[in-house]
Motif scaffolding. Structure first.
Motif, PDB file in Angstrom:
ATOM      1  N   ILE A 212      51.410  30.281 -30.694  1.00  0.00           N
ATOM      2  CA  ILE A 212      51.030  29.180 -31.377  1.00  0.00           C
ATOM      3  C   ILE A 212      51.742  29.206 -32.781  1.00  0.00           C
ATOM      4  O   ILE A 212      51.360  30.157 -33.420  1.00  0.00           O
ATOM      5  N   GLY A 213      52.511  28.360 -33.283  1.00  0.00           N
ATOM      6  CA  GLY A 213      53.035  28.366 -34.509  1.00  0.00           C
ATOM      7  C   GLY A 213      52.949  26.901 -35.301  1.00  0.00           C
ATOM      8  O   GLY A 213      53.326  26.047 -34.825  1.00  0.00           O
ATOM      9  N   LEU A 214      52.694  27.077 -36.334  1.00  0.00           N
ATOM     10  CA  LEU A 214      52.598  25.594 -37.392  1.00  0.00           C
ATOM     11  C   LEU A 214      53.705  26.089 -38.447  1.00  0.00           C
ATOM     12  O   LEU A 214      53.815  26.789 -39.078  1.00  0.00           O
ATOM     13  N   PHE A 215      54.628  25.082 -38.469  1.00  0.00           N
ATOM     14  CA  PHE A 215      55.802  24.982 -39.372  1.00  0.00           C
ATOM     15  C   PHE A 215      55.691  23.818 -40.596  1.00  0.00           C
ATOM     16  O   PHE A 215      55.547  22.614 -40.058  1.00  0.00           O
ATOM     17  N   SER A 216      56.149  24.243 -41.618  1.00  0.00           N
ATOM     18  CA  SER A 216      56.568  23.037 -42.679  1.00  0.00           C
ATOM     19  C   SER A 216      58.119  22.996 -42.328  1.00  0.00           C
ATOM     20  O   SER A 216      58.733  23.770 -43.237  1.00  0.00           O
ATOM     21  N   ASP A 217      58.568  22.125 -41.879  1.00  0.00           N
ATOM     22  CA  ASP A 217      60.026  21.970 -41.392  1.00  0.00           C
ATOM     23  C   ASP A 217      60.242  23.265 -40.885  1.00  0.00           C
ATOM     24  O   ASP A 217      59.823  23.310 -39.749  1.00  0.00           O
ATOM     25  N   SER A 218      61.157  24.136 -41.255  1.00  0.00           N
ATOM     26  CA  SER A 218      61.560  25.372 -40.315  1.00  0.00           C
ATOM     27  C   SER A 218      60.676  26.496 -41.026  1.00  0.00           C
ATOM     28  O   SER A 218      60.969  27.751 -40.621  1.00  0.00           O
ATOM     29  N   THR A 219      60.062  26.279 -42.136  1.00  0.00           N
ATOM     30  CA  THR A 219      59.159  27.421 -42.638  1.00  0.00           C
ATOM     31  C   THR A 219      57.983  27.851 -42.072  1.00  0.00           C
ATOM     32  O   THR A 219      56.956  26.763 -42.083  1.00  0.00           O
ATOM     33  N   PRO A 220      57.513  28.975 -41.431  1.00  0.00           N
ATOM     34  CA  PRO A 220      56.344  29.188 -40.858  1.00  0.00           C
ATOM     35  C   PRO A 220      55.132  29.178 -41.605  1.00  0.00           C
ATOM     36  O   PRO A 220      55.131  29.725 -42.977  1.00  0.00           O
ATOM     37  N   ILE A 221      54.061  28.295 -41.374  1.00  0.00           N
ATOM     38  CA  ILE A 221      52.783  28.316 -42.112  1.00  0.00           C
ATOM     39  C   ILE A 221      51.924  29.486 -41.562  1.00  0.00           C
ATOM     40  O   ILE A 221      51.407  30.359 -42.178  1.00  0.00           O
ATOM     41  N   PHE A 222      51.960  29.419 -40.166  1.00  0.00           N
ATOM     42  CA  PHE A 222      51.120  30.528 -39.321  1.00  0.00           C
ATOM     43  C   PHE A 222      51.749  30.657 -38.035  1.00  0.00           C
ATOM     44  O   PHE A 222      52.126  29.507 -37.446  1.00  0.00           O
ATOM     45  N   THR A 223      51.809  31.971 -37.571  1.00  0.00           N
ATOM     46  CA  THR A 223      52.104  32.146 -36.194  1.00  0.00           C
ATOM     47  C   THR A 223      51.086  32.926 -35.566  1.00  0.00           C
ATOM     48  O   THR A 223      50.759  34.034 -36.102  1.00  0.00           O
ATOM     49  N   GLU A 224      50.656  32.708 -34.538  1.00  0.00           N
ATOM     50  CA  GLU A 224      49.722  33.685 -33.816  1.00  0.00           C
ATOM     51  C   GLU A 224      49.774  33.853 -32.227  1.00  0.00           C
ATOM     52  O   GLU A 224      50.091  32.753 -31.679  1.00  0.00           O
ATOM     53  N   THR A 225      49.550  34.628 -31.519  1.00  0.00           N
ATOM     54  CA  THR A 225      49.513  35.036 -30.449  1.00  0.00           C
ATOM     55  C   THR A 225      47.981  35.400 -29.704  1.00  0.00           C
ATOM     56  O   THR A 225      47.683  36.248 -30.251  1.00  0.00           O
ATOM     57  N   MET A 226      47.828  34.515 -28.865  1.00  0.00           N
ATOM     58  CA  MET A 226      46.440  34.681 -28.265  1.00  0.00           C
ATOM     59  C   MET A 226      46.704  35.279 -26.766  1.00  0.00           C
ATOM     60  O   MET A 226      47.255  34.626 -26.041  1.00  0.00           O
ATOM     61  N   GLU A 227      46.426  36.330 -26.649  1.00  0.00           N
ATOM     62  CA  GLU A 227      46.383  37.306 -25.549  1.00  0.00           C
ATOM     63  C   GLU A 227      45.405  36.799 -24.685  1.00  0.00           C
ATOM     64  O   GLU A 227      44.216  36.807 -24.976  1.00  0.00           O
TER      65      GLU A 227
ATOM     66  N   ALA B 195      54.124  24.183 -32.757  1.00  0.00           N
ATOM     67  CA  ALA B 195      55.040  24.550 -31.622  1.00  0.00           C
ATOM     68  C   ALA B 195      54.006  25.591 -30.681  1.00  0.00           C
ATOM     69  O   ALA B 195      53.368  26.381 -31.150  1.00  0.00           O
ATOM     70  N   VAL B 196      54.031  25.241 -29.601  1.00  0.00           N
ATOM     71  CA  VAL B 196      53.527  25.896 -28.417  1.00  0.00           C
ATOM     72  C   VAL B 196      54.077  26.509 -27.453  1.00  0.00           C
ATOM     73  O   VAL B 196      55.106  26.044 -26.714  1.00  0.00           O
TER      74      VAL B 196
END
Length: 354
Positions: A17-32, A7-8
């Motif tokens: 930016i977030g990577l999800f396994s189905d609806s479970t987040p694997i990571f989410t990061e915010t690039m300022e 997801a972007v």
């Protein structure tokens, strides 16, 4: 088998930016993104390569090959009026955004571009979900005093709709049962009316209150004088409305935390301008209350600057008579994007074709 969904969500000064396994987040990061960095680019669309590269580098950092993804979903931007839900990103959509064919410049438009770039390399499908232009706006709400100008709905649908749904769930109710006014408070501010699950009216970020980066509504005759003064080009005036207006125009920065600190330290200018912004937000919310004819279950304040007690207290003081004021700071946008893409993948929701 779980689906990997990227997801972007690009904003005016960040890329989330977030990577999800189905609806479970694997990571989410915010690039300022520093303002000095962004000012190197002549337009928002010209940031495409830089922001796509950041997303790809983040996948590499987490040892994720693009072809491991089931789908890529980006935030939908200021496209022509759409329905709520998901749309397949195709070449027609990309062409409209890149060449600004009936598309207003806005950082959210980068969501489709970044998702498309990654999907092309991975041979996967890319979607946008709950675009800024999605709504069920009433025909009567679209009429203006200029026959040539139609008031379309542009709002922070993704975050606001997700918050409306989650708030209803917290009460044990269905989103479709409630009447709500939802205000997204961020670099741009929009306020929308949610009646029984439909977005029936909206005040967008260019004709309501002013915000950290938007000028909001201004006296039109004075604005026309500025446009024809010879001191500004058409593009410069657009930037003064969106990107260089509001708090940025007064203080050289849209950072609410910095300006709030100044206000709390009794800087008279900072206190006055920040209070004025809250005042215009309150008036904008109040202007939508009659749409529900007084039957408003709650007013939800969400978005990044809803974390500021200084701001939410001042707004709540003005609008408390409308309904319960609910503070839900931050956003649920990455989660909402991934959840929408997952419903499409599973066939629970039909994707729209642009």
């Amino acid at each position: 088998m779980a689906h990997l969904i990227l997801a972007v969500n690009p904003g005016s000064t960040s890329t989330k930016i977030g990577l999800f396994s189905d609806s479970t987040p694997i990571f989410t990061e915010t690039m300022e993104h520093e303002h000095k960095e962004l000012e190197k680019y002549p337009s928002i669309v010209s940031q495409r390569q830089m922001r796509s590269r950041i997303a790809e580098e983040l996948l590499m950092k987490h040892a994720i090959n693009p072809d491991m993804l089931s789908a890529i979903v980006g935030r939908g931007g200021l496209l022509p009026p759409l329905k709520t839900g998901g749309y397949l990103i195709n070449e027609k959509m990309i062409d409209m955004i890149v060449n600004e064919k009936g598309v207003s410049p806005h950082a959210s438009n980068l969501g489709a571009l970044i998702a498309y770039d990654i999907a092309e390399k991975a041979n996967r499908k890319a979607y946008i979900y709950d675009a800024v232009s999605a709504s069920d706006i009433l025909p009567v709400a679209q009429i203006t005093g200029f026959p040539e100008i139609k008031r379309n709905s542009f709002s922070h649908v993704l975050n606001c709709r997700a918050n409306a749904i989650e708030y209803a769930k917290s009460l044990g109710k269905a989103y479709e049962e409630m009447n709500l006014i939802v205000a997204h408070l961020g670099g741009g501010i929009s306020v929308s009316v949610y009646q029984k699950g439909k977005i029936i009216d909206t005040v967008g970020d260019d004709f309501g209150c002013f915000s950290p980066e938007r000028s909001g509504s201004v006296p039109l005759l004075d604005f026309i004088e500025l446009c024809y003064s010879g001191n500004f080009t058409k593009e410069e005036m657009k930037k003064r409305v969106r990107g260089q207006g509001g708090l940025k125009a007064y203080f050289g920065t849209p950072d609410v935390r910095t300006i709030e600190k100044m206000a709390l330290e009794k800087d008279e200018k900072a206190e006055l301008i920040l209070t004025a912004m809250c005042y215009t937000i309150g008036k904008t919310i109040g202007s939508l209350a009659p749409v529900l004819k007084g039957r408003c279950d709650a007013v939800i304040l969400t978005g990044g600057i809803a974390r500021s007690k200084f701001i939410t207290d001042k707004i709540a003081e003005m609008i408390g008579f409308i309904g319960e004021v609910v503070i839900r700071p931050g956003e649920y946008e990455l989660e909402a994007l991934a959840a929408g893409a997952l419903r499409i993948i599973k066939g629970e929701e039909t994707v729209h074709i642009f």
